[in-house]
Design a protein around this motif. Structure first.
Motif, short mmCIF file in Angstrom:
data_model
loop_
_atom_site.label_atom_id
_atom_site.label_comp_id
_atom_site.label_asym_id
_atom_site.label_seq_id
_atom_site.Cartn_x
_atom_site.Cartn_y
_atom_site.Cartn_z
N UNK A 86 0.81 -1.22 0.00
CA UNK A 86 0.00 0.00 0.00
C UNK A 86 0.84 1.27 0.00
N UNK A 87 2.17 1.11 0.04
CA UNK A 87 3.05 2.27 -0.05
C UNK A 87 3.53 2.81 1.27
N UNK A 88 3.31 2.08 2.37
CA UNK A 88 3.80 2.50 3.68
C UNK A 88 5.05 1.70 4.04
N UNK A 89 5.84 2.24 4.96
CA UNK A 89 7.13 1.59 5.28
C UNK A 89 6.96 0.30 6.05
N UNK A 90 5.97 0.24 6.96
CA UNK A 90 5.79 -0.96 7.78
C UNK A 90 4.43 -0.88 8.47
N UNK A 91 4.10 -1.98 9.15
CA UNK A 91 2.85 -2.02 9.93
C UNK A 91 3.16 -1.83 11.40
N UNK A 92 2.24 -1.19 12.10
CA UNK A 92 2.36 -1.07 13.56
C UNK A 92 1.35 -1.96 14.27
N UNK A 93 0.41 -2.53 13.52
CA UNK A 93 -0.57 -3.42 14.13
C UNK A 93 -1.50 -3.98 13.08
N UNK A 94 -2.40 -4.85 13.52
CA UNK A 94 -3.41 -5.40 12.62
C UNK A 94 -4.68 -5.66 13.43
N UNK A 95 -5.79 -5.84 12.72
CA UNK A 95 -7.07 -6.03 13.40
C UNK A 95 -7.78 -7.25 12.81
N UNK A 96 -8.71 -7.75 13.59
CA UNK A 96 -9.46 -8.93 13.17
C UNK A 96 -10.95 -8.67 13.36
N UNK A 97 -11.75 -9.66 13.03
CA UNK A 97 -13.20 -9.63 13.27
C UNK A 97 -13.86 -8.39 12.69
N UNK A 98 -13.40 -7.97 11.51
CA UNK A 98 -14.02 -6.85 10.78
C UNK A 98 -14.14 -5.61 11.64
N UNK A 99 -13.04 -5.21 12.26
CA UNK A 99 -13.06 -4.01 13.10
C UNK A 99 -13.53 -2.79 12.32
N UNK A 100 -13.17 -2.70 11.04
CA UNK A 100 -13.54 -1.55 10.22
C UNK A 100 -14.81 -1.81 9.43
N UNK A 101 -15.59 -2.77 9.89
CA UNK A 101 -16.82 -3.12 9.21
C UNK A 101 -16.61 -4.26 8.22
N UNK A 102 -17.63 -5.06 7.97
CA UNK A 102 -17.48 -6.18 7.02
C UNK A 102 -17.45 -5.68 5.58
N UNK A 103 -16.64 -6.32 4.77
CA UNK A 103 -16.59 -5.99 3.36
C UNK A 103 -17.66 -6.74 2.59
N UNK A 104 -17.57 -6.67 1.28
CA UNK A 104 -18.51 -7.39 0.40
C UNK A 104 -17.71 -8.09 -0.68
N UNK A 105 -18.39 -8.95 -1.41
CA UNK A 105 -17.73 -9.64 -2.52
C UNK A 105 -16.92 -10.84 -2.06
N UNK A 106 -15.88 -11.15 -2.81
CA UNK A 106 -15.07 -12.33 -2.54
C UNK A 106 -14.19 -12.15 -1.31
N UNK A 107 -13.85 -13.27 -0.69
CA UNK A 107 -12.77 -13.28 0.31
C UNK A 107 -11.60 -13.95 -0.40
#
Length: 753
Positions: A86-107
């Motif tokens: 995505x163009x960032x240097x690194x990750x500082x964390x991650x989330x599970x259980x659709x913290x940002x809301x559920x998506x649609x379409x394929x997994x």
């Protein structure tokens, strides 16, 4: 409210699309140089809400179709790879259980496994593209470091929401601004929009809406407001409404998840016949703002809590533990989500949950796992009211312990403390702000008696996690312009939220060693160790030995015998020893290391080893009323990794003057048959007693939790044999079970030795 791609709707995106041959269906002449080969044909974006530009649900476009990633087996290493995509240097964390809301379409991806060094997500192992057994309730997200890769050309898409969003919420006191104590519990609801703070129209406002707002602000519940007073006040004030039509169910973790409407820029009439929404919140016990609120809460009869948090670096976060059959145990993270986490947070007197943590992110527990597959609606008063599955040993492991991070009220305590002179923001000389309005100034803290527990409170107040060191001398750090010592005699239990809650000398400063070189300092850390004794092994291995004096010369030199041994007829006679094995686990998130470096370890010729800590454990025999009748101690002459969990490698070994310590996930075993692994009970009379073992008794080394450092057993001694039973960690039982334990020591004999 679906996010809209900037490429899809912006005028510049349309212009670029017309100029781009790929939009017209013709083949691309060449691959752009900045595009990684492994990512050809893929595009990435961050989506969902509420979020910041560098975080969100990860979505991948493959074969022209956007899809998500399942959180099964997702790790920080996978997040690193995706953030670079995505163009960032690194990750500082991650989330599970659709913290940002559920998506649609394929997994698109499931069971994604990356080492973190891959150039593309296509190099990571997975079940294959489009092969998944997940639902969108398990969508993974990432939190990237807000730093872009140099020269990165954004051929991937970072989703930009064009529609308005509620990013932050606050309560603005309608009267007495500047004089109201923190936290603010009542006021006008204001939401932060792109053009600033706006108020919310109260037409249709409900208690459910207030419940969500209070949860976001760190309060467990709401109460009724005197609307007539605020309506009268509103007639005399100007208002800027930006939001109306708010309709929450009451279980949402964020106001942006509720149904709501924004006023358009050309709306000339806003909130006709209404006024600004007003909310009044009830603070939890830790944050009761006034003595009246505290008295009101204390007057309510309250039973013992059946849920608690362990291992968190900050208030309102930690591993979730629940009480069942008088014994504390953990919760399996299967189906663990924000609704269940919010029930826990509110039950403990905090707001709704910011995060529902899985994968033992707050350290692994020990002992029973009581619950699994907890499914809460969010309205339950207790986690035990939620549907759940009773668990067996085969169902789950402590590597799946669930945790939470709760919303907390803003108290401003971090503005009254600062560090100076250190090499980073995590260390330095402690300075505190004192005085009233118009006479505020900064001062230093006397270093006398300053230790690990005081440093723990200082780091917590600073928002920097745990203390790895509490320093009584800080001469090597520049004091700057602050030279006055304004606080002394600070004594903390370690659980306080700020230093002013600790006992201290008040306005009278008394310091044995004067000067800025003897002022208090700290080194803070986001992680800490957590030692825990395997209590069952003590019970299984305890026995009595009558050991001849001629075999105890080294033990006497190291002060491992009772005082009466000094007047014994050496080398004739014997000492009666209660022996047992100690297996000490590190369940924290940092290695346990001796405070002193190798250069200051003490060599003991008789036993042929180094002592890295003067006292590592205390062994005591106590009467039922707590009087000590026999004692022993263990210096850490060899802290090392005896054994480790399956996926953990040993780091510390004492041989050849090696480094000493206990790695996270490992344990150190002191066998019952080595010197000093005993209590000298030669002078103890027959009777009922309590055997107590305390690890790290002087708090020399910082731990995330000191409440689990003591182990107790009932024991009954008849002068020839000893019965040891009911061994348990000090905080493993309920309060009532502990009272029963201390009331009837030695009455139940389930082991004869």
């Amino acid at each position: 409210m679906r996010p809209v791609s900037v490429w899809q709707w912006s005028p510049w995106g349309l212009l670029l699309c017309l100029l781009c041959s790929s939009c017209l269906g013709s083949p691309s002449p060449s691959t752009p140089p900045e595009k990684r080969a492994g990512s050809q044909g893929l595009r990435f974006r961050l989506a969902g809400f509420p979020r910041k530009p560098f975080e969100g649900r990860v979505e991948i476009q493959r074969a022209g179709e956007w899809g998500t990633i399942c959180d099964d087996d997702f790790t920080l290493q996978a997040a690193h790879v995706l953030c670079r995509e995505l163009g960032f240097t690194e990750a500082t964390g991650w989330t599970h259980s659709a913290k940002y809301g559920p998506g649609t379409g394929r997994i698109w991806l499931d069971n994604l496994s990356c080492s973190g060094t891959e150039q593309s997500v296509t190099e990571c192992a997975s079940r294959g593209w489009g092969n998944s057994d997940c639902t969108h309730d398990e969508d993974a997200g990432v939190i990237c470091k807000d730093q872009r890769l140099p020269g990165f050309s954004d051929s991937n898409v970072i989703e930009v929401e064009q529609q308005l969003q509620v990013e932050e919420v606050r309560l603005r006191p309608a009267v007495g601004r500047g004089r109201r104590p923190l936290p603010v519990t009542e006021g006008l609801v204001e939401v932060k929009l792109p053009d600033g703070w706006s108020q919310v129209c109260d037409k249709g406002w409900s208690a459910h809406n207030s419940h969500v707002v209070c949860g976001m602000l760190g309060f467990p519940s709401e109460k009724r407001v005197n609307t007539a007073f605020y309506r009268l006040l509103a007639q005399r004030q100007q208002h800027s409404f930006g939001l109306h039509g708010v309709a929450c169910v009451g279980t949402e973790a964020h106001l942006s998840l509720c149904s709501l409407e924004f006023y358009r820029a050309n709306d000339t009439t806003r909130c006709p016949g209404g006024g600004p929404a007003v909310v009044s919140c009830v603070p939890g016990p830790l944050y009761a703002a006034s003595s009246g609120q505290k008295k009101q809460q204390q007057s309510k009869p309250q039973g013992e809590t059946r849920v608690r948090l362990k291992g968190g670096a900050h208030p309102g976060e930690g591993r979730v533990e629940v009480l069942k059959a008088s014994t504390w145990g953990t919760v399996c993270d299967r189906k663990w989500d924000l609704q269940a986490a919010s029930v826990v947070c509110r039950e403990l007197g905090f707001g709704s949950a910011r995060e529902a943590l899985s994968g033992a992110r707050m350290g692994q527990g020990m002992g029973a796992i009581h619950l699994s597959e907890v499914r809460c609606s969010g309205q339950e008063p207790s986690l035990w009211k939620c549907p759940h599955k009773n668990i067996t040993a085969e169902d789950c492991s402590h590597s799946q312990d669930a945790g939470v991070r709760c919303n907390l009220p803003y108290t401003g305590v971090e503005t009254k403390i600062r560090l100076s002179g250190g090499r980073s923001r995590h260390e330095g000389r402690v300075e505190v702000q004192i005085g009233g309005p118009g006479s505020l100034h900064w001062g230093l803290i006397c270093g006398d008696d300053w230790g690990t527990r005081e440093a723990m409170v200082a780091c917590r107040q600073l928002g920097l996690g745990y203390a790895s060191h509490g320093l009584q001398e800080t001469w090597y750090w520049d004091s700057g312009n602050t030279t006055e010592v304004v606080m002394s005699g600070v004594r903390c239990t370690g659980s306080e939220l700020s230093l002013d809650q600790c006992a201290h000398h008040g306005t009278h400063v008394a310091c044995k060693r004067t000067g800025t070189r003897f002022t208090a300092g700290v080194i803070c850390s986001e992680t800490a160790s957590d030692l825990l004794l395997h209590s069952a092994l003590v019970q299984e291995t305890a026995y009595i030995e009558d050991r001849p004096l001629h075999m105890l010369y080294c033990a006497a030199e190291e002060n491992c015998l009772a005082r009466s041994a000094r007047s014994a007829n050496w080398p004739y006679g014997h000492r009666r020893l209660l022996r047992f094995s100690s297996q000490i686990h590190n369940l924290g998130r940092a290695d346990f290391r001796p405070k002193a470096g190798r250069h200051s370890w003490v060599w003991h010729e008789c036993h042929g080893h180094y002592h890295s800590m003067d006292i590592f454990t205390h062994y005591d025999i106590l009467t039922p009323n707590g009087t000590k009748v026999a004692e022993g101690h263990k210096a850490s002459f060899c802290l090392e990794d005896t054994e480790c969990q399956e996926d953990v490698s040993k780091r510390y070994e004492c041989a050849n003057f090696g480094e000493q310590g206990i790695t996270v996930g490992c344990w150190d075993l002191y066998r019952h048959d080595i010197d000093c692994q005993w209590i000298d009970i030669t002078d103890v009379k027959p009777g009922n007693y309590i055997l107590q073992v305390v690890i790290n008794p002087n708090f020399e080394v910082a731990e995330s939790d000191f409440t689990n450092n003591a182990m107790k057993c009932n024991c009954k001694y008849d002068g020839h044999r000893i019965w040891v039973h009911n061994c348990h960690i000090g905080d493993a039982f309920s309060e009532e079970a502990n009272r029963r334990f201390e009331r009837y020591p030695g009455q139940t004999s389930n082991q004869i030795i």
